[in-house]
Design a protein around this motif. Structure first.
Motif, PDB file in Angstrom:
ATOM      1  N   GLY A 137       0.362  -1.215  -0.191  1.00  0.00           N
ATOM      2  CA  GLY A 137       0.105  -0.124  -0.346  1.00  0.00           C
ATOM      3  C   GLY A 137       1.202   1.283   0.309  1.00  0.00           C
ATOM      4  N   SER A 138       1.523   1.512   1.706  1.00  0.00           N
ATOM      5  CA  SER A 138       2.308   3.025   1.289  1.00  0.00           C
ATOM      6  C   SER A 138       3.391   2.752   0.674  1.00  0.00           C
ATOM      7  N   ASP A 139       3.570   1.658   0.825  1.00  0.00           N
ATOM      8  CA  ASP A 139       5.490   1.461   0.495  1.00  0.00           C
ATOM      9  C   ASP A 139       4.790   0.548  -1.300  1.00  0.00           C
ATOM     10  N   TRP A 162      -7.413  -2.344  -4.492  1.00  0.00           N
ATOM     11  CA  TRP A 162      -8.224  -1.042  -5.032  1.00  0.00           C
ATOM     12  C   TRP A 162      -7.873  -0.702  -6.752  1.00  0.00           C
ATOM     13  N   ILE A 163      -8.294  -0.819  -7.797  1.00  0.00           N
ATOM     14  CA  ILE A 163      -8.038  -0.273  -9.104  1.00  0.00           C
ATOM     15  C   ILE A 163      -9.258   0.558  -8.997  1.00  0.00           C
ATOM     16  N   THR A 164      -9.390   1.758  -9.066  1.00  0.00           N
ATOM     17  CA  THR A 164     -10.471   2.757  -9.423  1.00  0.00           C
ATOM     18  C   THR A 164     -10.251   2.534 -11.304  1.00  0.00           C
ATOM     19  N   THR A 367      -3.455  10.818   3.989  1.00  0.00           N
ATOM     20  CA  THR A 367      -2.110  11.566   5.167  1.00  0.00           C
ATOM     21  C   THR A 367      -1.422  11.214   5.679  1.00  0.00           C
ATOM     22  N   GLU A 368      -1.059  10.552   6.157  1.00  0.00           N
ATOM     23  CA  GLU A 368       0.458  10.248   7.368  1.00  0.00           C
ATOM     24  C   GLU A 368       1.318  10.251   6.178  1.00  0.00           C
ATOM     25  N   ILE A 369       1.195   9.714   5.418  1.00  0.00           N
ATOM     26  CA  ILE A 369       2.054   9.411   4.122  1.00  0.00           C
ATOM     27  C   ILE A 369       2.424  11.103   3.683  1.00  0.00           C
ATOM     28  N   LYS A 371       2.623  13.582   5.212  1.00  0.00           N
ATOM     29  CA  LYS A 371       2.824  13.553   6.348  1.00  0.00           C
ATOM     30  C   LYS A 371       4.274  14.099   6.501  1.00  0.00           C
ATOM     31  N   LEU A 372       4.661  13.004   6.294  1.00  0.00           N
ATOM     32  CA  LEU A 372       6.088  12.387   5.446  1.00  0.00           C
ATOM     33  C   LEU A 372       6.606  13.244   5.150  1.00  0.00           C
ATOM     34  N   LEU A 373       6.536  13.386   3.794  1.00  0.00           N
ATOM     35  CA  LEU A 373       6.774  13.791   2.782  1.00  0.00           C
ATOM     36  C   LEU A 373       7.250  15.262   3.170  1.00  0.00           C
TER      37      LEU A 373
END
Ligand SMILES: Cc1cc2nc3c(=O)[nH]c(=O)nc-3n(C[C@H](O)[C@H](O)[C@H](O)COP(=O)(O)OP(=O)(O)OC[C@H]3O[C@@H](n4cnc5c(N)ncnc54)[C@H](O)[C@@H]3O)c2cc1C
Length: 385
Positions: A137-139, A162-164, A367-369, A371-373
């Motif tokens: 996911g995030s990674d 999760w493919i739109t 959102t967490e990712i 903020k890390l960026l």
């Protein structure tokens, strides 16, 4: 019309925004209301995406040489806000078609551009872009779906999730592992390189398609590689930059609708002898919602303006995505509160908006990712390996 938009857009652009608004209010919304929240079959969805293309969705910011209108990213971000105000579902379908168009314009070989771009920009074709997997996911760098070279073909196996647009997709741009430390984008044509698609029911936004995609030794010609072999990670991260500004505007577009519904309700509904709009705690909620929505729009228009100017803006895009989608959650939640018991019934659309908004902080980097960026951009120190 939103106050102050004329600072950002000229007369022709304002007219384009207004004419989209008119179509959405007068035609699309009644059609959506008649359809309800059920899944929209492809031909009906296609009739809407084709109509939306007449208003610049998703073709506005693409160069004229590629069949686009050569207009600004700023304008496109505003068009997405308008669409999200009326339909979060159609907006997410347009967002992904737009991301695929950007990838093709920037990276695809000529034969792919000629074959897919004009019809994609005209709203006839649907595209999916597949990075996420059940364990990835995030990674994004950890993608496992494998493409192994066999002569002049790739042989692709794996599972994406999760493919739109999955069920609608005419083609699928798949992020594949082509070497131990190497990701590559490969385009699969739904008819020629069949992949299996299964829809995923969600809390909301079920009119459009979010899907699992299964790939079982699918043979795809090497000439369907999008971008350089091994450039998949770099290109994914660049793609996210543009997509994120649009995801932000998708979020605050839904929030703006929640605000407008809340203003109407707060004026109409009386308690304790006066409209609830006259109670200070309700006025405060409306003031916070309105200010946060405007702040989110300013963040997005800044980021889109930087894209137009060719400036690096990964931090600004991350801010726009994080803020625009999180205030969608808080504004729609407050809209339900302002509507009292009515807010949790199907009679009032704030119930649906609150469910839809909850989804927005997840795709294209949580959102967490974001903020890390932003943190990495401020300090130069990365939270990632
Ligand atoms: C409606 C919808 C449409 C989507 N469309 C697409 C699409 O078209 N194509 C596609 O490829 N993907 C798509 N996605 C997938 C989406 O990009 C991922 O869901 C997202 O990147 C998060 O991945 P995950 O769900 O696996 O969560 P995870 O990565 O497992 O994260 C779970 C939680 O942990 C947090 N977390 C993870 N890593 C860190 C960290 N380092 N530090 C702090 N917190 C962390 C996350 O923020 C989150 O809160 C879509 C998702 C949704 C919901």
């Amino acid at each position: 019309m939103i106050g102050g938009l004329d600072i950002f857009f000229d007369k022709a652009e304002l007219a384009a925004i207004e004419s989209l608004r008119r179509y959405l209010d007068e035609q699309l919304e009644p059609e959506l209301a008649a359809h309800g929240e059920d899944f929209v079959p492809k031909d009906k969805m296609q009739s809407w995406t084709q109509k939306l293309a007449e208003f610049g969705l998703v073709n506005a910011p693409q160069p004229e040489s590629a069949g686009g209108l050569g207009l600004s990213w700023k304008l496109h971000v505003q068009l997405i806000e308008e669409l999200a105000y009326s339909s979060g579902d159609l907006a997410i379908a347009a967002l992904v078609n737009g991301s695929a168009a950007s990838m093709l314009v920037k990276l695809a070989p000529e034969h792919i551009k000629t074959r897919y771009l004009p019809r994609l920009l005209a709203g006839e074709l649907f595209a999916s872009v597949g990075i996420s997997e059940p364990d990835v996911g995030s990674d994004v760098a950890a993608a496992k779906t494998r493409a192994v070279r066999d002569g002049d073909h790739w042989v692709i196996s794996g599972e994406k999730t999760w493919i739109t647009n999955g069920e609608y997709s005419d083609f699928f741009i798949c992020t594949c592992r082509t070497g131990e430390n190497e990701l590559t984008h490969i385009l699969l044509d739904r008819n020629e390189h069949p992949y299996e698609v299964r829809g995923i029911p969600k809390i909301a936004l079920n009119r459009q398609s979010t899907s699992q995609v299964f790939l079982d030794d699918v043979r795809v010609p090497v000439e369907n590689t999008i971008g350089e072999i091994g450039s998949g990670l770099k290109n994914t991260l660049t793609l996210f930059e543009r997509a994120r500004v649009h995801v932000g505007s998708w979020g605050y577009g839904m929030a703006r609708r929640a605000l407008d519904e809340s203003i109407k309700y707060a004026i109409d509904r009386s308690q304790h002898g006066k409209p609830i709009a006259g109670h200070q705690l309700i006025a405060e909620k409306l003031a916070v919602m309105a200010t946060e929505i405007d702040a989110a729009r300013l963040l997005s228009l800044r980021a889109a303006g930087m894209i137009d100017a060719g400036q690096r803006c990964d931090k600004e895009c991350a801010m726009a995505k994080w803020y625009g989608t999180e205030i969608a959650v808080s504004a729609t939640r407050q809209a339900v509160q302002i509507h009292g018991g009515n807010g949790v019934t199907k009679e009032f659309i704030v119930e649906r908006l609150a469910r839809e908004a909850m989804i927005a902080p997840i795709p294209d980097g949580t959102t967490e990712i974001q903020k890390l960026l932003i943190g990495r951009s401020l300090t130069g120190v990365s939270a990632f390996r």
